[in-house]
Structures are given as C-alpha cells and as structure tokens.
Design a protein around this motif. Structure first.
Motif, PDB file in Angstrom:
ATOM      1  N   ARG A 332      74.086  95.079  50.320  1.00 17.49           N
ATOM      2  CA  ARG A 332      74.536  93.889  50.722  1.00 17.49           C
ATOM      3  C   ARG A 332      73.245  93.207  51.193  1.00 17.49           C
ATOM      4  NH1 ARG A 332      78.446  93.579  55.871  1.00 17.49           N
ATOM      5  NH2 ARG A 332      79.526  95.122  54.574  1.00 17.49           N
ATOM      6  N   THR A 333      73.152  91.802  51.053  1.00 20.28           N
ATOM      7  CA  THR A 333      72.058  91.080  51.583  1.00 20.28           C
ATOM      8  C   THR A 333      72.679  90.064  52.374  1.00 20.28           C
ATOM      9  OG1 THR A 333      71.485  90.900  49.121  1.00 20.28           O
ATOM     10  CG2 THR A 333      70.562  89.098  50.255  1.00 20.28           C
ATOM     11  N   LEU A 334      71.669  90.068  53.521  1.00 19.92           N
ATOM     12  CA  LEU A 334      71.625  89.169  54.669  1.00 19.92           C
ATOM     13  C   LEU A 334      70.858  87.885  54.839  1.00 19.92           C
ATOM     14  CD1 LEU A 334      72.560  91.983  57.214  1.00 19.92           C
ATOM     15  CD2 LEU A 334      74.286  90.819  55.938  1.00 19.92           C
ATOM     16  N   GLN A 335      71.178  87.012  55.352  1.00 10.97           N
ATOM     17  CA  GLN A 335      70.260  85.954  55.459  1.00 10.97           C
ATOM     18  C   GLN A 335      70.147  85.129  56.707  1.00 10.97           C
ATOM     19  OE1 GLN A 335      71.327  83.356  51.902  1.00 10.97           O
ATOM     20  NE2 GLN A 335      69.115  84.262  50.770  1.00 10.97           N
ATOM     21  N   LYS A 336      69.297  84.542  57.108  1.00  9.83           N
ATOM     22  CA  LYS A 336      69.368  84.120  58.541  1.00  9.83           C
ATOM     23  C   LYS A 336      67.809  83.108  58.303  1.00  9.83           C
ATOM     24  CE  LYS A 336      70.594  85.954  62.076  1.00  9.83           C
ATOM     25  NZ  LYS A 336      71.759  85.056  62.694  1.00  9.83           N
ATOM     26  N   THR A 337      68.008  81.903  59.180  1.00 11.23           N
ATOM     27  CA  THR A 337      67.266  80.882  59.199  1.00 11.23           C
ATOM     28  C   THR A 337      66.403  80.935  60.626  1.00 11.23           C
ATOM     29  OG1 THR A 337      68.020  79.316  57.456  1.00 11.23           O
ATOM     30  CG2 THR A 337      66.326  78.541  59.055  1.00 11.23           C
ATOM     31  N   HIS A 338      65.129  81.155  60.650  1.00  7.20           N
ATOM     32  CA  HIS A 338      64.585  81.111  62.079  1.00  7.20           C
ATOM     33  C   HIS A 338      63.602  79.824  62.154  1.00  7.20           C
ATOM     34  CE1 HIS A 338      62.737  83.029  65.437  1.00  7.20           C
ATOM     35  NE2 HIS A 338      61.675  82.554  65.116  1.00  7.20           N
ATOM     36  N   SER A 339      63.781  79.059  63.329  1.00  2.11           N
ATOM     37  CA  SER A 339      63.122  77.874  63.463  1.00  2.11           C
ATOM     38  C   SER A 339      61.767  78.204  64.263  1.00  2.11           C
ATOM     39  CB  SER A 339      63.761  76.870  64.210  1.00  2.11           C
ATOM     40  OG  SER A 339      63.152  75.755  64.471  1.00  2.11           O
ATOM     41  N   MET A 340      60.642  77.507  63.839  1.00  2.00           N
ATOM     42  CA  MET A 340      59.404  77.598  64.386  1.00  2.00           C
ATOM     43  C   MET A 340      59.212  76.356  65.361  1.00  2.00           C
ATOM     44  SD  MET A 340      58.322  80.787  64.149  1.00  2.00           S
ATOM     45  CE  MET A 340      56.508  80.512  64.804  1.00  2.00           C
ATOM     46  N   ARG A 341      60.278  75.619  65.514  1.00  2.00           N
ATOM     47  CA  ARG A 341      59.854  74.299  66.327  1.00  2.00           C
ATOM     48  C   ARG A 341      59.421  74.623  67.839  1.00  2.00           C
ATOM     49  NH1 ARG A 341      63.542  72.333  69.717  1.00  2.00           N
ATOM     50  NH2 ARG A 341      65.029  73.792  69.151  1.00  2.00           N
ATOM     51  N   ALA A 342      58.513  73.750  68.107  1.00  2.00           N
ATOM     52  CA  ALA A 342      57.864  73.885  69.427  1.00  2.00           C
ATOM     53  C   ALA A 342      59.088  73.812  70.456  1.00  2.00           C
ATOM     54  CB  ALA A 342      56.969  72.575  69.613  1.00  2.00           C
ATOM     55  N   VAL A 343      58.865  74.573  71.442  1.00  2.00           N
ATOM     56  CA  VAL A 343      59.914  74.763  72.623  1.00  2.00           C
ATOM     57  C   VAL A 343      59.013  74.775  73.789  1.00  2.00           C
ATOM     58  CG1 VAL A 343      61.630  75.741  71.363  1.00  2.00           C
ATOM     59  CG2 VAL A 343      59.911  77.167  72.504  1.00  2.00           C
ATOM     60  N   THR A 344      59.463  74.388  75.111  1.00  2.00           N
ATOM     61  CA  THR A 344      58.721  74.379  76.443  1.00  2.00           C
ATOM     62  C   THR A 344      58.341  75.811  76.960  1.00  2.00           C
ATOM     63  OG1 THR A 344      60.600  74.231  77.748  1.00  2.00           O
ATOM     64  CG2 THR A 344      59.621  71.894  76.957  1.00  2.00           C
ATOM     65  N   THR A 345      59.298  76.862  76.178  1.00  2.00           N
ATOM     66  CA  THR A 345      58.905  78.001  76.689  1.00  2.00           C
ATOM     67  C   THR A 345      57.935  78.930  76.012  1.00  2.00           C
ATOM     68  OG1 THR A 345      60.822  78.815  75.690  1.00  2.00           O
ATOM     69  CG2 THR A 345      61.230  78.181  78.033  1.00  2.00           C
TER      70      THR A 345
END
Length: 374
Positions: A332-345
């Motif tokens: 099985r192949t699983l996919q996910k997108t992870h953001s490196m957008r700037a956050v205050t924390t």
C-alpha cells in the motif's frame, strides 16, 4: 492571511463601547475606547485582551455585581455551537468575551458565586475557559461542584466549559498545578461528558484526557481500557484522540489497547518531494508499505520532523499520520502533504531536516530534506 491578533481590533472596541452604553447610558464609552485603543494595533493578541480588560476595569461600575449586570445586559442572544444569530441581533459576543472574562476573573474573586454566574453567561457567547481557571485555584471546592452541575446544562457551551476550563494544561491558560499533580477531581466530569451529544464537548473531553496523559499516562491507559469495550463510533473517536500523545510516544500499553503493539512485519520506504524547499513551501510524503505477514496487521502510523534549531541541534515534533489495517501480503502507498509555512509557535532554521515514520511506536523509515531561509 489576516493576523490572528486582529481578532481584537479598534472597531470591535468601539462596538463594545456602544453595546455597553446602550445597556447603561451613563457608561463612559469615550474613556473606554480611548484607553482600550491606545497603541492597541502594536500589541499581540493576548496583550490586546489584557489592555481591553484594563479599560473595562477603569470604566465599568465599581460595584462588581452591578458591573456583571451591565455586561450580561449587553450580551448578544445565546445560540448553540454552529448556529447563526437571528438576523438583526446585536450585542456582545465572539472574541470580546476574552477581555470581558478577564475582567470577571480579576474583580470577582471576592464574590465567586456572582462571578461564576457571569461566566456561565459569557461562555455561551464564545468561551470562558481562561477566566474560570483562577477561580479553580482560589475556590476549588465551589467551582468543581458548580462544574459538575454544568456538565448537565442544556447549553453545549456550558457543558464544554466544565471540561475545557478545568483542563490541567490548557494552552494559553493558567496551568492548574493541583490538577497536574492529581487529576482525579475532574475525572467525574469527564465520565459525565464523554458521551455528550455534542462533538464540541467530546473534543474537549478528549483533549482533557490527553492533558492528563502527559503527567499520568497510567490514568489514561486505565480510562481507555475501561471505556473502549463496546464503545460506539463517537466514543471510539474520543478515546483515540485522548490516546494520541501516548501513541506518538510509542507507549506499549496504549498501543496494545488499540491492537497495534507489534512492529510492522514487512518493509516501509519513505520518500520526500521536493528534497529542497524554502519556508512557506510544502513537502509531499509518500510511504510505501509491504506486508510480509500471513496475518492482517493493525498499524498506527505517525511521522516526526526533526526541526533544526539555531545551534544546529534538532527538536522533534510528531504529527498524526494514518490508522489502517494491512492485509497479508498487501502493498500500500500512503501520501500526505506537510506544510513548512511559518507559524508563531515555531521558528525555522536552515539545514538538513530528518523525517521519520513511526509504525506502532517504532521508527520504520527515514528520509531527509534541506530547508533554505529566503
């Protein structure tokens, strides 16, 4: 994207002054607006709330009960979560409730019963989860008894406050050290609320239990062990959310309760795309699983990003991935997108960032990407 701090803004301050003066004509709207808005736009969100609370202290009636009467008279109609106000409704609601609750917390410690009545009204217009916490510290018996009554309140806002306001480690809120040390006083509240008809309430119960798990994992393991058998769909979702920190940590007893105590029998391969990115970009994670087992495998999969710090060391943050059953011999192949957008924390730093996947609590595959600071 509008900065979060702008939820409290000069226009809202002016509207608050109008609502308070409409409820009580002697209210000094001009003084309130002038004091609350002085330098407001340079402040961050919490500082804005505190400054508006300062202005309320300076301009509301000196008699606490009279001030509460005025606040309550100026409130918008109460509606349930997700329900729109009737057309033409006016009054105080939304983010202005934070400084209003702060006023009650500051001025109401000598009159806790009247203060709690005001918070009961305020929480139905946003939430009084921050404001009730000083009362739990100063008047624990009274407040916990009141929260037990509120757990059966007709309003989902009030029922949620019984759980959310008493969370030991509520983000942004005063830490309740006595409940961090001993969470048993709030367990009857959670038992009364875990099957609440409102998802808004149940999410709070899950987060409350997850708070407890950070200091007393055995308490939450015992809770899940007791309440998981025969659980319906809603309770299953709550218990899974309550278990999330212990699952991310690879806690053996919790993983066993969810049927995910054994390592993956097979192979896991993680790939990242792109391998070089800037702050603000997103990265695609692709995880390919291959079962080598003759049995179905229950898998709880999270992924961790090892963020580079200023000194070159790393800080690990675990994110929720997937929950699935892998059939015998299945690929099985699983996919996910992870953001490196700037956050205050979190502050990002350039360098090589490792990503690993954790299957049933054990690292199963790794890959890396390079982050550039523009």
């Amino acid at each position: 994207m509008e900065p979060f701090k702008n939820l409290l803004n000069p226009a809202l301050v002016r509207a608050t002054g109008e609502a308070l003066r409409a409820a009580w004509p002697p209210f000094d709207k001009a003084a309130f607006v002038r004091r609350a808005n002085r330098g407001l736009e340079e402040l961050e969100l919490k500082a804005r709330a505190m400054q508006i609370a300062d202005a309320l202290e300076a301009t509301l009636p000196a008699h606490f009960a009279a001030a509460c009467d005025l606040i309550e008279a100026a409130l918008a109609p109460a509606v349930e979560p997700g329900v729109e106000l009737p057309v033409g409704s006016t009054g105080l609601r939304g983010w202005i409730v934070w400084p209003l609750g702060e006023f009650v917390a500051r001025r109401g410690q000598a009159e806790p019963e009247r203060a709690l009545a005001a918070l009961h009204a305020l929480t139905q217009r946003l939430s009084a989860e921050f404001a009730i916490r000083p009362f739990i510290v100063e008047h624990p018996a009274l407040v916990l008894a009141t929260l037990q009554q509120w757990a059966a309140d007709p309003s989902a806002h009030v029922r949620r406050l019984a759980s959310e306001g008493s969370r030991p480690r509520l983000p942004w809120g005063l830490r309740l050290q006595a409940l961090v040390a001993d969470p048993s006083p709030t367990l009857p509240l959670l038992a009364a609320l875990q099957d609440d008809p409102s998802d808004y309430v149940r999410r709070s119960v899950a987060n409350h239990l997850n708070d407890i798990a950070k200091d007393h994992p055995a308490v939450v393991v015992a809770w899940v062990r007791e309440h998981l058998p025969g659980a319906d769909r809603n309770r299953l979702a709550l218990l899974r959310q309550a278990s999330r920190s212990l699952i991310k940590q690879g806690h053996a007893d919790m993983l066993a309760l969810w049927g995910a105590s054994t390592p993956l029998d097979g192979d896991a391969r993680l790939t990242l795309s792109p391998r070089r990115l800037h702050v603000g970009d997103s990265i695609a994670l692709t995880l390919r699983l291959r079962s080598a087992s003759a049995q179905r495998q229950a898998l709880l999969i999270d992924y961790a990003v090892h963020h580079v710090k200023a000194d070159g060391s790393t800080s690990v943050k675990v994110f929720k991935g997937w929950s699935l059953s892998l059939e015998p011999g299945e690929t099985r192949t699983l996919q996910k997108t992870h953001s490196m957008r700037a956050v205050t924390t979190r502050r990002y730093h350039a360098g090589r960032h490792l990503v690993d996947t954790r299957i049933n609590g054990q690292v199963a595959a790794q890959a890396a990407f390079s982050l550039t600071i523009a």
